[in-house]
Write a protein that holds these residues in place. Structure first.
Motif, short mmCIF file in Angstrom:
data_model
loop_
_atom_site.label_atom_id
_atom_site.label_comp_id
_atom_site.label_asym_id
_atom_site.label_seq_id
_atom_site.Cartn_x
_atom_site.Cartn_y
_atom_site.Cartn_z
N ALA A 60 0.84 -1.20 0.00
CA ALA A 60 0.00 0.00 0.00
C ALA A 60 0.87 1.25 0.00
O ALA A 60 2.01 1.24 0.49
N THR A 61 0.32 2.34 -0.54
CA THR A 61 1.05 3.60 -0.59
C THR A 61 1.37 4.09 0.82
O THR A 61 0.55 3.99 1.73
N SER A 62 2.57 4.63 0.99
CA SER A 62 2.98 5.19 2.28
C SER A 62 3.50 6.60 2.06
O SER A 62 4.24 6.87 1.11
N GLU A 63 3.12 7.51 2.95
CA GLU A 63 3.61 8.89 2.87
C GLU A 63 5.10 8.96 3.18
O GLU A 63 5.74 9.98 2.92
N LEU A 64 5.66 7.86 3.69
CA LEU A 64 7.09 7.81 4.01
C LEU A 64 7.93 7.30 2.85
O LEU A 64 9.16 7.25 2.95
N ALA A 65 7.30 6.92 1.76
CA ALA A 65 8.03 6.37 0.61
C ALA A 65 9.10 7.34 0.13
O ALA A 65 8.87 8.54 0.00
N GLY A 66 10.29 6.80 -0.11
CA GLY A 66 11.41 7.60 -0.56
C GLY A 66 12.34 8.02 0.56
O GLY A 66 13.50 8.39 0.30
N ALA A 67 11.86 7.96 1.80
CA ALA A 67 12.70 8.36 2.92
C ALA A 67 13.76 7.30 3.20
O ALA A 67 13.52 6.10 3.04
N ILE B 194 15.97 5.30 5.90
CA ILE B 194 15.94 4.93 7.31
C ILE B 194 17.35 5.06 7.88
O ILE B 194 18.28 4.42 7.39
N ILE B 195 17.50 5.88 8.93
CA ILE B 195 18.79 6.09 9.57
C ILE B 195 18.99 5.10 10.71
O ILE B 195 20.09 4.57 10.91
N ALA B 196 17.92 4.83 11.47
CA ALA B 196 18.02 3.91 12.60
C ALA B 196 16.66 3.28 12.87
O ALA B 196 15.61 3.87 12.57
N ILE B 197 16.68 2.06 13.42
CA ILE B 197 15.47 1.34 13.81
C ILE B 197 15.63 0.95 15.27
O ILE B 197 16.53 0.20 15.63
N ASN B 198 14.75 1.49 16.12
CA ASN B 198 14.82 1.21 17.56
C ASN B 198 16.22 1.45 18.12
O ASN B 198 16.73 0.68 18.94
N GLU C 259 15.33 10.24 7.14
CA GLU C 259 15.93 11.39 6.47
C GLU C 259 15.40 11.47 5.05
O GLU C 259 15.30 10.45 4.36
N HIS C 260 15.02 12.66 4.65
CA HIS C 260 14.57 12.86 3.27
C HIS C 260 14.72 14.33 2.90
O HIS C 260 14.29 15.22 3.64
N ALA C 261 15.36 14.58 1.77
CA ALA C 261 15.53 15.94 1.25
C ALA C 261 16.16 16.86 2.30
O ALA C 261 15.76 18.02 2.46
N GLY C 262 17.16 16.34 3.03
CA GLY C 262 17.88 17.14 4.00
C GLY C 262 17.21 17.29 5.35
O GLY C 262 17.75 17.91 6.26
N ARG C 263 16.03 16.72 5.50
CA ARG C 263 15.30 16.82 6.77
C ARG C 263 15.35 15.50 7.51
O ARG C 263 15.21 14.43 6.93
N ARG C 264 15.57 15.57 8.82
CA ARG C 264 15.58 14.38 9.67
C ARG C 264 14.47 14.47 10.70
O ARG C 264 14.20 15.54 11.25
N TRP C 265 13.84 13.34 10.95
CA TRP C 265 12.79 13.30 11.97
C TRP C 265 12.61 11.87 12.46
O TRP C 265 13.17 10.93 11.90
N GLN C 266 11.82 11.71 13.51
CA GLN C 266 11.54 10.40 14.08
C GLN C 266 10.05 10.11 14.00
O GLN C 266 9.22 11.03 14.08
#
Length: 380
Positions: A129-136, A138-142, A192-199
C-alpha cells in the motif's frame, strides 16, 4: 580433481567436528557431509578454503540454541555459498509467517529497498500500500543504526551476487528483521529525506508482505491500447501448470486473431520452477527452429553435452516481435528460458541483468539438519 580434493578436505573436517559433537556441531557436521557427498561441484560458486574455515569456526559454537539462534549462526554461510540454490534456511518460512500473523503477531511495517550504496529506503507500507514515508531513508530502527542492521541482514542472505542478495534481502527485510531482532509491537524510526531528519513510531503490521501477495496473481495477459501485448509469467511453479497452460493457449490465440505484432513476456519476478512449464506453455509458440535448453551439464563425477534438441511447432508459431523482460528476481528455470530465447534469437532481452549467473545449478533438494530443524537446500 578439484572436486575430489574438496570432498577429502570436507570429510576430514567432518571427522574433527564429529569428535566435538553437540547440537550446533552436529548440524555443521551434517552440512559438511551433505556438501561433500551430494554437491556436484562446490567450487562452481564457493571458495572451498573460505567455506571450510567458516564451517570450522561455526563448529566451535557451544551450548544449546533455539531454531532462530541456530539460523542466525548457520545462515552466515549463505553469502559464502554464492548460489541461490545452496543455502541454510527455514523449512517453510512462508507458512511460519502466515502462522505468526494468524496468532496475532506483527512484522516490520514497511517494504524497503537496499539501494546500490547499501542505504535502506522506504518503498511502501508492508504489503504494497502507498505510504507517505516512501522515498525516505531509514537512519536507525529502535536505536540500531540502519547501516548495522543492513550489514547483519546481508551477512545472511543467499544468492549468486551482491546485487541478487541485496534485492532478496529487500523483499524479505521484514523476515530477516523478525528473526534477527525479534517481533516487536512498535518500531521507532529515525528518517531522512531531502535534507530533513525526523523520528516516527509505527505499530507492527499485520498485513501480508508483498512477496507473499505476489503468489496470488503470478500470471496476467493483456493487449494494451497501443496495440502491443504483455504476458506476465511470474512463476514456473509446477503446481500452477494447468492454469499457466490454459492462459498461454488463450493468449496466443488472441495474438493471432488480433494480429498483434509485439509481445512482451515479463519474467522479471520469476524465481523459477519446472522447465516443463515454459517448454510446454511458451516454446511451442516462440521457437522457429530446433533448440536445446543448454550446452553442457555437470553431475557428481560426470560431465557431458546436452544432446536433446527440441523441434519447433511451426503451426503454432507466433510471428511477431518478442521481448523478454528480466530483473534481479529472475532465477533458476526462468534464467534457462531467457538463455534459450536469447541464444537462439527467439527474442530480445530487456531489463536489469548482472544479478545472477546464466550458467545455473539445479535439481534442488532439501536436507533437514538433525538438531535445529533448519534445512540445507542444495543442487544436484
Amino acid at each position: 580433481m578439484k572436486t575430489r580434493l574438496l570432498m577429502l578436505m570436507l570429510m576430514s573436517s567432518l571427522f574433527c567436528a564429529t569428535a566435538l559433537a553437540g547440537p550446533l556441531q552436529e548440524d555443521v557436521a551434517f552440512i559438511r557431509q551433505t556438501i561433500a557427498s551430494e554437491h556436484p561441484a562446490i567450487g562452481f560458486s564457493a571458495d572451498p578454503q573460505v567455506l571450510d574455515a567458516a564451517l570450522t569456526t561455526l563448529a566451535a559454537t557451544t551450548g544449546t540454541l533455539s531454531r532462530d539462534a541456530a539460523w542466525r549462526r548457520l545462515s552466515t554461510l549463505n553469502p559464502l555459498f554464492a548460489d541461490a540454490h545452496l543455502f541454510v534456511g527455514y523449512a517453510d518460512w512462508r507458512g511460519d509467517t502466515v502462522a505468526h500473523l494468524q496468532a496475532g503477531g506483527g512484522l516490520f511495517p514497511l517494504e524497503v529497498e537496499i539501494d546500490a550504496e547499501g542505504k535502506l529506503r522506504i518503498s511502501a507500507a508492508l504489503g504494497g500500500a502507498t505510504s507517505e514515508l516512501a522515498g525516505a531513508r531509514i537512519i536507525a530502527i529502535n536505536g540500531i543504526p540502519a547501516a548495522a542492521a543492513t550489514a547483519e541482514v546481508l551477512q545472511r542472505a543467499h544468492g549468486d551476487t551482491p546485487v541478487f542478495r541485496a534485492h532478496l534481502a529487500s523483499q524479505r527485510w521484514w523476515l530477516y528483521h523478525w528473526k534477527l531482532y525479534g517481533a516487536m509491537a512498535h518500531y521507532q524510526l529515525e528518517l531522512e529525506h531531502a535534507g530533513r531528519r525526523w523520528q516516527v513510531t509505527l505499530s507492527a503490521s499485520t498485513q501480508t508482505p508483498g512477496i507473499l501477495r505476489a503468489n496470488d496473481a503470478p500470471f496476467h495477459f493483456e493487449i494494451r491500447p497501443d496495440g502491443a501485448a504483455t504476458l506476465k509469467a511470474g512463476s514456473f511453479d509446477p503446481t500452477l501448470r494447468e492454469r499457466f497452460l490454459a492462459l498461454t493457449k488463450t493468449a496466443f490465440e488472441q495474438l493471432r486473431q488480433q494480429r498483434i505484432n509485439t509481445l512482451t513476456i515479463d519474467i522479471s519476478d520469476n524465481g523459477g520452477g519446472d522447465d516443463d512449464m515454459w517448454l510446454e506453455g511458451l516454446m511451442p509458440y516462440l521457437a522457429s527452429k530446433p533448440y536445446r535448453t543448454g550446452s553442457t551439464y555437470t553431475k557428481k563425477d560426470a560431465t557431458g553435452e546436452i544432446q536433446t534438441w527440441r523441434q519447433p511447432q511451426l503451426d503454432k508459431l507466433y510471428n511477431g516481435k518478442v521481448i523478454v523482460v528480466i530483473g534481479p528476481s529472475t532465477y533458476s528455470s526462468a534464467i534457462l528460458f531467457a538463455n534459450v530465447m536469447q541464444d537462439f534469437g527467439f527474442a530480445t532481452l530487456a531489463g536489469a541483468g548482472n544479478a545472477a549467473r546464466r550458467t545455473q545449478s539445479g535439481g534442488i533438494r532439501k536436507f533437514t539438519l538433525p538438531n535445529s530443524g533448519l534445512v540445507l537446500w542444495a543442487p544436484r
